[in-house]
Design a protein around this motif. Structure first.
Motif, PDB file in Angstrom:
ATOM      1  N   PHE B  21      -6.220  -9.072   1.109  1.00 25.34           N
ATOM      2  CA  PHE B  21      -6.124  -8.697  -0.312  1.00 25.34           C
ATOM      3  C   PHE B  21      -7.450  -8.990  -1.025  1.00 25.34           C
ATOM      4  N   ILE B  25      -9.791  -6.328  -2.847  1.00 20.89           N
ATOM      5  CA  ILE B  25     -10.105  -6.375  -4.291  1.00 20.89           C
ATOM      6  C   ILE B  25     -11.619  -6.261  -4.461  1.00 20.89           C
ATOM      7  N   MET B  50     -13.172   3.370  -0.614  1.00 16.38           N
ATOM      8  CA  MET B  50     -11.936   3.787  -1.282  1.00 16.38           C
ATOM      9  C   MET B  50     -10.813   3.952  -0.250  1.00 16.38           C
ATOM     10  N   MET B  57      -4.485  -1.911   1.105  1.00 23.00           N
ATOM     11  CA  MET B  57      -3.583  -2.411   0.053  1.00 23.00           C
ATOM     12  C   MET B  57      -2.143  -1.984   0.328  1.00 23.00           C
ATOM     13  N   GLY B 110      -9.865   9.357   2.353  1.00 25.39           N
ATOM     14  CA  GLY B 110      -8.902   8.801   1.388  1.00 25.39           C
ATOM     15  C   GLY B 110      -7.661   8.293   2.118  1.00 25.39           C
ATOM     16  N   TRP B 111      -6.892   7.441   1.455  1.00 24.90           N
ATOM     17  CA  TRP B 111      -5.747   6.862   2.170  1.00 24.90           C
ATOM     18  C   TRP B 111      -4.673   7.910   2.419  1.00 24.90           C
ATOM     19  N   LEU B 363      -7.483   9.585 -14.143  1.00 24.23           N
ATOM     20  CA  LEU B 363      -7.354   8.136 -13.909  1.00 24.23           C
ATOM     21  C   LEU B 363      -5.982   7.601 -14.318  1.00 24.23           C
ATOM     22  N   PHE B 369      -0.139   3.545 -10.816  1.00 23.77           N
ATOM     23  CA  PHE B 369       0.249   2.903  -9.549  1.00 23.77           C
ATOM     24  C   PHE B 369      -0.374   1.522  -9.382  1.00 23.77           C
ATOM     25  N   HIS B 370      -1.521   1.280 -10.056  1.00 21.56           N
ATOM     26  CA  HIS B 370      -2.052  -0.090 -10.022  1.00 21.56           C
ATOM     27  C   HIS B 370      -1.197  -1.018 -10.875  1.00 21.56           C
ATOM     28  N   VAL B 378       2.602  -7.128  -6.324  1.00 19.56           N
ATOM     29  CA  VAL B 378       1.774  -8.269  -5.893  1.00 19.56           C
ATOM     30  C   VAL B 378       2.375  -9.561  -6.451  1.00 19.56           C
ATOM     31  N   PHE B 420      -8.254   1.947 -16.829  1.00 24.97           N
ATOM     32  CA  PHE B 420      -7.732   3.131 -16.125  1.00 24.97           C
ATOM     33  C   PHE B 420      -6.919   4.013 -17.080  1.00 24.97           C
ATOM     34  N   ARG B 431     -10.983   9.439  -8.370  1.00 30.47           N
ATOM     35  CA  ARG B 431     -11.718   9.647  -7.118  1.00 30.47           C
ATOM     36  C   ARG B 431     -13.079  10.302  -7.324  1.00 30.47           C
ATOM     37  N   TYR B 432     -13.802   9.896  -8.360  1.00 29.81           N
ATOM     38  CA  TYR B 432     -15.187  10.349  -8.524  1.00 29.81           C
ATOM     39  C   TYR B 432     -16.079   9.140  -8.258  1.00 29.81           C
ATOM     40  N   ALA B 453     -11.354  -6.915 -13.531  1.00 30.21           N
ATOM     41  CA  ALA B 453     -10.866  -7.072 -12.150  1.00 30.21           C
ATOM     42  C   ALA B 453     -11.430  -8.358 -11.550  1.00 30.21           C
TER      43      ALA B 453
HETATM   44  C1  HEM Z   1      -7.889  -5.920  -9.035  1.00 32.15           C
HETATM   45  C2  HEM Z   1      -7.532  -5.320  -7.965  1.00 32.15           C
HETATM   46  C3  HEM Z   1      -7.881  -3.888  -7.688  1.00 32.15           C
HETATM   47  C4  HEM Z   1      -9.024  -3.177  -7.961  1.00 32.15           C
HETATM   48  C5  HEM Z   1     -10.278  -3.678  -8.614  1.00 32.15           C
HETATM   49  C6  HEM Z   1      -8.806  -1.821  -7.527  1.00 32.15           C
HETATM   50  C7  HEM Z   1      -9.700  -0.770  -7.675  1.00 32.15           C
HETATM   51  C8  HEM Z   1      -9.497   0.527  -7.294  1.00 32.15           C
HETATM   52  C9  HEM Z   1     -10.367   1.637  -7.570  1.00 32.15           C
HETATM   53  C10 HEM Z   1     -11.658   1.545  -8.349  1.00 32.15           C
HETATM   54  C11 HEM Z   1      -9.828   2.735  -7.023  1.00 32.15           C
HETATM   55  C12 HEM Z   1     -10.392   4.152  -7.073  1.00 32.15           C
HETATM   56  C13 HEM Z   1      -9.940   4.765  -8.364  1.00 32.15           C
HETATM   57  C14 HEM Z   1     -10.373   6.199  -8.529  1.00 32.15           C
HETATM   58  O1  HEM Z   1      -9.609   7.086  -8.088  1.00 32.15           O
HETATM   59  O2  HEM Z   1     -11.419   6.443  -9.104  1.00 32.15           O
HETATM   60  C15 HEM Z   1      -8.607   2.338  -6.386  1.00 32.15           C
HETATM   61  C16 HEM Z   1      -7.774   3.183  -5.694  1.00 32.15           C
HETATM   62  C17 HEM Z   1      -6.628   2.760  -5.057  1.00 32.15           C
HETATM   63  N1  HEM Z   1      -6.072   1.498  -5.104  1.00 32.15           N
HETATM   64 FE1  HEM Z   1      -6.815  -0.121  -6.038  1.00 32.15          FE
HETATM   65  N2  HEM Z   1      -7.568  -1.735  -6.972  1.00 32.15           N
HETATM   66  C18 HEM Z   1      -6.965  -2.986  -7.067  1.00 32.15           C
HETATM   67  C19 HEM Z   1      -5.707  -3.324  -6.646  1.00 32.15           C
HETATM   68  C20 HEM Z   1      -4.899  -2.511  -5.891  1.00 32.15           C
HETATM   69  C21 HEM Z   1      -3.609  -2.884  -5.390  1.00 32.15           C
HETATM   70  C22 HEM Z   1      -2.915  -4.230  -5.608  1.00 32.15           C
HETATM   71  C23 HEM Z   1      -3.145  -1.848  -4.698  1.00 32.15           C
HETATM   72  C24 HEM Z   1      -1.820  -1.905  -3.991  1.00 32.15           C
HETATM   73  C25 HEM Z   1      -1.178  -1.013  -3.468  1.00 32.15           C
HETATM   74  C26 HEM Z   1      -4.144  -0.774  -4.758  1.00 32.15           C
HETATM   75  C27 HEM Z   1      -4.048   0.472  -4.165  1.00 32.15           C
HETATM   76  C28 HEM Z   1      -4.927   1.514  -4.348  1.00 32.15           C
HETATM   77  C29 HEM Z   1      -4.741   2.830  -3.799  1.00 32.15           C
HETATM   78  C30 HEM Z   1      -3.595   3.279  -2.912  1.00 32.15           C
HETATM   79  C31 HEM Z   1      -5.817   3.609  -4.232  1.00 32.15           C
HETATM   80  C32 HEM Z   1      -6.057   5.086  -3.943  1.00 32.15           C
HETATM   81  C33 HEM Z   1      -7.055   5.262  -2.858  1.00 32.15           C
HETATM   82  C34 HEM Z   1      -7.271   6.724  -2.583  1.00 32.15           C
HETATM   83  O3  HEM Z   1      -7.304   7.500  -3.558  1.00 32.15           O
HETATM   84  O4  HEM Z   1      -7.415   7.090  -1.401  1.00 32.15           O
HETATM   85  N3  HEM Z   1      -5.199  -1.223  -5.484  1.00 32.15           N
HETATM   86  N4  HEM Z   1      -8.412   0.976  -6.575  1.00 32.15           N
END
Ligand code: HEM
Lengths: 250, 479
Positions: B21, B25, B50, B57, B110-111, B363, B369-370, B378, B420, B431-432, B453
């Motif tokens: 985790f 992060i 990403m 996650m 991407g995931w 966004l 979802f976050h 979490v 966001f 996703r940019y 964050a």
């Molecule tokens: C403080 C903690 C976190 C930070 C700083 C963070 C940051 C980010 C950022 C910057 C993105 C890309 C956003 C965009 O589309 O521009 C992202 C995508 C994502 N995050 Fe987080 N995140 C955090 C916590 C979490 C948690 C707890 C999860 C739990 C499931 C998570 C799951 C995801 C998923 C699934 C994506 C999409 C990835 C994709 O588009 O392929 N994140 N996150």
């Protein structure tokens, strides 16, 4: 009767030219969403405009031809005129017929308009430009001069340009009303769905699209979407059955 | 003996999840810093990060929920230690393979690895098949684990009992505890979506090895991808809810929650609706018939309402005008439920077709979802981790400092999410790696997101140091 002859002629020609256009190698996908060169265009003796002046008013369908063309230009324009008669779209557009031959004068274009019976039709504009090379380049259109035949080797090309001056779609060859409808939608920024071509290597589609009817028939792919739930339920029932028939009930 | 082993493997799961985790992060913060133009990453690095962040996650919070449920399930049935260990080993192998594909091979689809992206190779050629192998390894481990847990439940309960159908009648003879009901509903959902993943991966492999003789249908692949992806992301939340139903009243010194007809009905309905809600990911796919889009919207409403309604009602009743023994565990549960509901509302807004036209791929999507992940699920798992560690190592809580940590977590989390949400409402795309200059607010918002964050990360680090010490003690104690 005359109409039938024209149609037969057009159909044979379109088949011939449709085959010919693939040989020239230009593609409909190139230069899409790029800005058209803002060429100065002369529409009458005392009126000089630019592309922006025109497309700012209404989106444009740009037909590129030359008046001394012995090939595709006439059937192309005839068919375009014919098809547009049957299109009663509410979406605005202007058809700009532009010569890419530097030898063409405004008089030649007016004569062509008369021959087609379009000289008084407000929707149609016949014009010439002195910036052919830059314009062609912005479209991705490259006619070749054939000195033996004294003709240009070129495609029948219709370019859609929206009000902001971007190329939204191109149609190569003599096309039907359906394609024209899509072109008119695209210059008016209306989303048009596109479908992939049938492919025998794709066994499991969700839908099979029939271009003739425009309808989608459900395909085998849906079975795969139902399958996970069916498998999970079967597993649940099987395990329950097995454990309760093996073990004494608790 | 078996329960001691489960205790130890649970401690191992907790440490592993928290370490992964923290790394994830950091990757998230780097992404926001890049979007804020504070650091400069190449787009390839951004998208590899990403991909790593997203899938890691999802994976860790899924296994965190499973480990918690597995641990608590022993109160009712015997569970298999072997299945638990197999899942752990395969998860670790899966993460190692997956990280190799992204960090070394630069795989960055991407995931959601939406078809045909994995085949548009812009990374090491071996990364695509290896990525699919990593998914297979995860899928195998998690499927074995879920089926094993389901089998144990079915040994004790009949199908009607495990789904609490007897509660639809008056005075049921047998009571199905809410924990068992929710766990079963969730396991079925998990197994179903893992089967969808199996089919999806098989189709990917079929095309990969067919030398162009077999091609996939993009619409089918997208349906399967979200059948798997959307469903697993929701089911992992339900694992957290199962834990809440089991522990909230207990740690609050209140009578245990019981299954009533409406609890049974709500969760049975949730099973059906959650499996069809994924259609809302295909609103923009015109080839999908309108009927499915409508199912997508209705199922999105119906999947969230019963479970959320019943849970919020239960939590509210438990705390309203009653003497509660507040501890970090139930505080985290309580705040987590609030995060889950707020994120859920954001999701329902997005799942409404008329809104989706505006919010799609903005966004707003990572915003909602976050919210229910970073400030919902979490926290559910952190609460369990705390409670678990507290069982065996005394006094890991100290009043004031704990409250301060919680405050830091809240401030960091809310600020990070706000950046966001505001971005989403301003139509800033998701996703940019670098935002176009037309989006003037995008970079400052991203920087704000990164700062908050980092505050959130500080709280997580404090939690981590407290929890991991306890987990190590459990691991190395003889009994
Ligand atoms: C403080 C903690 C976190 C930070 C700083 C963070 C940051 C980010 C950022 C910057 C993105 C890309 C956003 C965009 O589309 O521009 C992202 C995508 C994502 N995050 Fe987080 N995140 C955090 C916590 C979490 C948690 C707890 C999860 C739990 C499931 C998570 C799951 C995801 C998923 C699934 C994506 C999409 C990835 C994709 O588009 O392929 N994140 N996150």
């Amino acid at each position: 009767m005359f109409k039938n002859i024209v149609f037969t002629f057009v159909t044979i020609n379109s088949w011939f030219f449709a085959n010919a256009q693939t040989a020239s190698g230009i593609e409909e996908e190139t230069n899409i969403y790029e800005r058209i060169y803002n060429a100065p265009i002369r529409v009458s003796r005392n009126q000089q405009l630019t592309f922006t002046d025109l497309n700012n008013k209404k989106p444009l369908l740009l037909a590129l031809i030359f008046t001394k063309c012995a090939g595709v230009c006439n059937p192309f324009l005839l068919q375009l005129k014919e098809n547009l008669q049957f299109i009663n779209s509410d979406n605005p557009f202007t058809i700009l017929v532009l010569s890419f031959d530097p030898r063409d004068r405004l008089g030649d274009m007016n004569l062509l308009a008369q021959k087609l019976g379009l000289e008084n039709n407000k929707k149609w504009i016949f014009a010439v430009t002195d910036s052919i090379a830059l314009l062609n380049q912005s479209i991705g259109f490259y006619p070749r001069w054939d000195s033996v035949r004294s003709q240009y080797d070129h495609d029948a090309l219709l370019v859609g340009i929206n009000k902001e001056g971007y190329i939204t779609k191109k149609l190569i060859g003599i096309r039907d009303k359906l394609d024209l409808d899509l072109l008119i939608s695209s210059v008016n920024n209306i989303y048009s769905p596109t479908y992939r071509l049938p492919n025998k290597n794709i066994l499991f589609s969700c839908f099979n699209y029939d271009p003739k009817t425009g309808k989608n028939r459900p395909g085998l792919g849906w079975l795969f979407i139902a399958l996970p739930a069916v498998l999970a339920m079967s597993l649940l029932l099987s395990i329950s059955f097995i454990v309760h028939n093996k073990l004494p009930a608790e | 003996m078996e329960s001691i082993k489960i205790k130890k493997i649970t401690a191992v799961w907790i440490i592993t999840v928290l370490v992964l985790f923290i790394v994830s992060i950091v990757l998230g913060i780097l992404m926001r810093l890049n979007q804020g133009e504070i650091i400069e990453q190449s787009p390839i690095t951004f998208y590899s990060n990403m991909t790593t962040h997203g899938l890691t996650m999802i994976g860790i919070w899924f296994v965190a929920g499973m480990a918690a449920v597995n641990y608590l399930m022993q109160r009712y049935v015997k569970t298999s230690y072997t299945a638990n260990v197999i899942a752990y080993v395969l998860t670790v192998i899966g993460v190692l393979i997956f990280w190799t594909t992204t960090f070394v091979g630069k795989f960055h689809a991407g995931w959601t690895f939406l078809y045909p992206l994995p085949f548009k190779v812009m990374w090491a050629t071996w990364a695509t098949p290896l990525f699919l192998v990593s998914l297979t390894v995860f899928g195998l481990g998690w499927l074995i684990w879920s089926i094993s847990l389901m089998t144990q439940l079915l040994k004790k309960y009949s199908i009607a009992q495990v789904f609490a159908w007897q509660h639809f009648r008056k005075n049921p003879k047998v009571e199905t505890p809410p924990f068992i009901l929710i766990t079963m509903i969730t396991l079925i959902g998990i197994i179903t979506c893992l089967f969808a993943a199996v089919i999806l991966i098989a189709l990917f492999f079929a095309e990969y090895f067919s030398n162009g003789n077999f091609l996939n249908d993009a619409l089918l692949m997208k349906n399967l991808t979200y059948f798997f992806g959307h469903t697993i992301a929701n089911e992992m939340l339900y694992l957290g809810l199962a834990v809440i139903y089991e522990l909230f009243s207990e740690v609050s010194g209140r009578p245990k929650w019981r299954t009533t007809w409406y609890v049974a009905l709500a969760w049975n309905l949730t099973l059906i609706f959650i499996l069809t809600a994924f259609f809302h990911h295909l609103y923009m796919d015109f080839a999908q018939p309108e009927g499915f889009q409508i199912i997508g919207q209705l199922a999105s409403y119906l999947a969230s309402l019963p479970a959320a309604g019943v849970t919020v009602f239960s939590v509210f009743i438990a705390v309203y005008r009653t003497e509660i023994k507040w501890s970090l565990t139930n505080l985290l549960f309580f705040i987590g439920v609030a995060g889950w509901v707020i994120g859920g509302l954001g999701a329902v807004i997005d799942a409404t077709i008329t809104n989706n036209v505006l919010l799609h791929n903005t966004l707003w999507v990572p915003a909602h979802f976050h919210t229910y992940n970073a400030m919902g699920n979490v926290l559910f798992s952190l609460a369990f981790f705390y409670w678990f560690t507290n069982q065996f190592t005394k006094n890991i809580e100290d009043g004031k400092f704990t409250k301060l940590t919680l405050a830091i977590l809240l401030i960091g989390g809310i600020g990070f999410l706000l950046a966001f949400y505001i971005g989403g409402a301003d139509s800033i795309p998701r996703r940019y790696s670098n935002y176009p200059t037309d989006f003037t607010a995008a970079a400052p918002l991203a920087t704000m997101g990164a700062i908050f964050a980092t505050i959130y990360l500080t709280a997580i680090l404090i939690f981590f140091f407290k929890i991991y010490k306890g987990c190590l003690k459990i691991l190395f104690s003889p009994s």
